[in-house]
Design an enzyme around this catalytic site. Structure first.
Site, PDB file in Angstrom:
ATOM      1  N   CYS A 179      10.717  14.253  -8.305  1.00 21.97           N
ATOM      2  CA  CYS A 179      11.238  14.733  -9.583  1.00 21.97           C
ATOM      3  C   CYS A 179      12.203  13.691 -10.132  1.00 21.97           C
ATOM      4  O   CYS A 179      13.188  13.350  -9.492  1.00 21.97           O
ATOM      5  CB  CYS A 179      11.954  16.067  -9.422  1.00 21.97           C
ATOM      6  SG  CYS A 179      12.720  16.620 -10.968  1.00 21.97           S
ATOM      7  N   GLY A 228      -4.658  -9.375   3.860  1.00 18.72           N
ATOM      8  CA  GLY A 228      -5.375  -8.587   2.852  1.00 18.72           C
ATOM      9  C   GLY A 228      -4.689  -8.521   1.517  1.00 18.72           C
ATOM     10  O   GLY A 228      -4.756  -7.492   0.839  1.00 18.72           O
ATOM     11  N   ASP A 230      -0.567   4.212   1.263  1.00 18.13           N
ATOM     12  CA  ASP A 230      -1.459   5.140   1.964  1.00 18.13           C
ATOM     13  C   ASP A 230      -0.918   5.667   3.297  1.00 18.13           C
ATOM     14  O   ASP A 230      -1.572   6.479   3.941  1.00 18.13           O
ATOM     15  CB  ASP A 230      -2.843   4.491   2.169  1.00 18.13           C
ATOM     16  CG  ASP A 230      -2.759   3.129   2.877  1.00 18.13           C
ATOM     17  OD1 ASP A 230      -1.832   2.930   3.706  1.00 18.13           O
ATOM     18  OD2 ASP A 230      -3.619   2.267   2.607  1.00 18.13           O
ATOM     19  N   ASN A 233       0.831  -1.204   0.000  1.00 18.80           N
ATOM     20  CA  ASN A 233       0.000   0.000   0.000  1.00 18.80           C
ATOM     21  C   ASN A 233       0.868   1.257   0.000  1.00 18.80           C
ATOM     22  O   ASN A 233       2.007   1.242   0.465  1.00 18.80           O
ATOM     23  CB  ASN A 233      -0.921   0.005   1.217  1.00 18.80           C
ATOM     24  CG  ASN A 233      -1.833  -1.224   1.247  1.00 18.80           C
ATOM     25  OD1 ASN A 233      -2.066  -1.842   0.209  1.00 18.80           O
ATOM     26  ND2 ASN A 233      -2.313  -1.583   2.423  1.00 18.80           N
ATOM     27  N   SER A 249      -3.470 -11.173  -1.996  1.00 23.55           N
ATOM     28  CA  SER A 249      -3.318 -12.494  -2.587  1.00 23.55           C
ATOM     29  C   SER A 249      -1.859 -12.727  -2.964  1.00 23.55           C
ATOM     30  O   SER A 249      -1.502 -13.784  -3.468  1.00 23.55           O
ATOM     31  CB  SER A 249      -4.228 -12.646  -3.798  1.00 23.55           C
ATOM     32  OG  SER A 249      -4.026 -11.573  -4.681  1.00 23.55           O
ATOM     33  N   HIS A 259       5.841  -0.215  -2.945  1.00 26.60           N
ATOM     34  CA  HIS A 259       5.368   0.600  -4.067  1.00 26.60           C
ATOM     35  C   HIS A 259       5.472   2.099  -3.812  1.00 26.60           C
ATOM     36  O   HIS A 259       4.770   2.896  -4.430  1.00 26.60           O
ATOM     37  CB  HIS A 259       3.923   0.207  -4.411  1.00 26.60           C
ATOM     38  CG  HIS A 259       3.811  -1.200  -4.912  1.00 26.60           C
ATOM     39  ND1 HIS A 259       2.753  -2.038  -4.621  1.00 26.60           N
ATOM     40  CD2 HIS A 259       4.662  -1.945  -5.667  1.00 26.60           C
ATOM     41  CE1 HIS A 259       2.955  -3.221  -5.187  1.00 26.60           C
ATOM     42  NE2 HIS A 259       4.105  -3.196  -5.816  1.00 26.60           N
ATOM     43  N   CYS A 295      14.167  22.349 -10.860  1.00 30.50           N
ATOM     44  CA  CYS A 295      14.600  22.162 -12.259  1.00 30.50           C
ATOM     45  C   CYS A 295      13.470  22.256 -13.272  1.00 30.50           C
ATOM     46  O   CYS A 295      13.687  22.060 -14.463  1.00 30.50           O
ATOM     47  CB  CYS A 295      15.344  20.836 -12.395  1.00 30.50           C
ATOM     48  SG  CYS A 295      14.245  19.399 -12.398  1.00 30.50           S
TER      49      CYS A 295
HETATM   50 ZN   LIG Z   1      13.777  18.573 -10.299  1.00 35.14          ZN
END
Ligand SMILES: [Zn+2]
Length: 258
Positions: free
Chosen positions: A135, A195, A112, A110, A197, A127, A160
């Site tokens: 950036c 929670g 979150d 997750n 698979s 993730h 940038c």
């Molecule tokens: Zn940048």
């Protein structure tokens, strides 16, 4: 596999406790299912984010690089899905176990931030996280604000001027924290799978790895899924299957142990 549900016998609950007590390095792997009780729908579920935004069309790194305006349609929807959500009792149960020395880390799919907000300290986010914008040109990382999601244009890096993206792993990007996950898993002898698979790499390999090393698996899902659809395997990986809503089953585990 022993199923733990509200009708579970005193003997099987006692066995849960004694197996857990033997573990030296218990850890958890969590997925979308633990945050459903916080009002965040599983992206893969009917009506979830992926039914509104085809991930092939919106969620790839290539889409962001080619057409950031289009990619940001998805990012705004993701932002409003995650906005103002708070941890639930399942997140808090894991934090409680960690605070009592009964959990050595959480690997989560997750983005979150709800494990950290519930009080978990050792959290590895495969993730990425949704609390920052990133950036890709100068590696600047800035906290995301409501304005970023209200802007009609793509937010640009203040250093940038390159288009920013959420600090989450898009399709086509490398997953995060692999060395840390590896070192957590190398001596993990009990994995709570909650929670999820666990069908997407690298989460997919973790239950089998722990099992291969002689560890135990406690699965928390509506139906047992671990190992059920692996090539050539018809048996389940889990030693204990906690059946039902994680809002009930995780507090049950922490009550048993604490
Ligand atoms: Zn940048």
């Amino acid at each position: 596999m022993i199923t733990i549900n509200p009708e579970a016998s005193a003997d099987s609950l006692k066995e849960v406790c004694s197996v857990y007590a033997e573990a030296q390095k218990p850890a958890a792997l969590t997925g979308a299912g633990i945050s459903v009780g916080s009002g965040i729908s599983d992206f893969r579920s009917p009506g979830g984010l992926w039914s509104l935004f085809d991930p092939d069309e919106y969620a790839g790194l290539d889409v962001f690089l080619r057409n950031p305006e289009k990619a940001w349609e998805l990012y705004r929807a993701l932002g409003s899905e995650l906005k103002d959500k708070i941890p639930n009792v399942a997140h808090r149960s894991l934090a409680e176990l960690e605070q009592n020395g009964l959990l050595h880390g959480v690997v989560t799919q997750n983005v979150d931030n709800l494990h950290q907000r519930a009080g978990s300290r050792m959290v590895l986010e495969i993730h990425g996280d949704h609390q920052h914008l990133q950036c890709l040109q100068c590696s600047e990382l800035i906290p995301v604000t409501d304005e970023h999601y209200q802007m009609k244009t793509v937010p640009l890096c203040t250093s940038c001027n390159y288009p920013l993206k959420p600090n989450v792993v898009l399709f086509g990007e490398a997953v995060r924290s692999l060395p840390e996950i590896e070192s957590l898993m190398v001596d993990c002898d009990l994995l709570l799978v909650i929670g999820t698979s666990a069908q997407v790499y690298p989460a997919a390999g973790l239950p089998a790895l722990v099992k291969h090393n002689g560890g135990k698996i406690f699965e928390f899902n509506q139906e047992p899924v671990l190992g059920s659809d692996r090539p050539g395997g018809s048996s389940f990986l889990s030693d204990f299957f906690f059946k039902g809503d994680v809002l009930q089953t995780l507090p049950l585990l922490s009550r048993l142990l604490l």
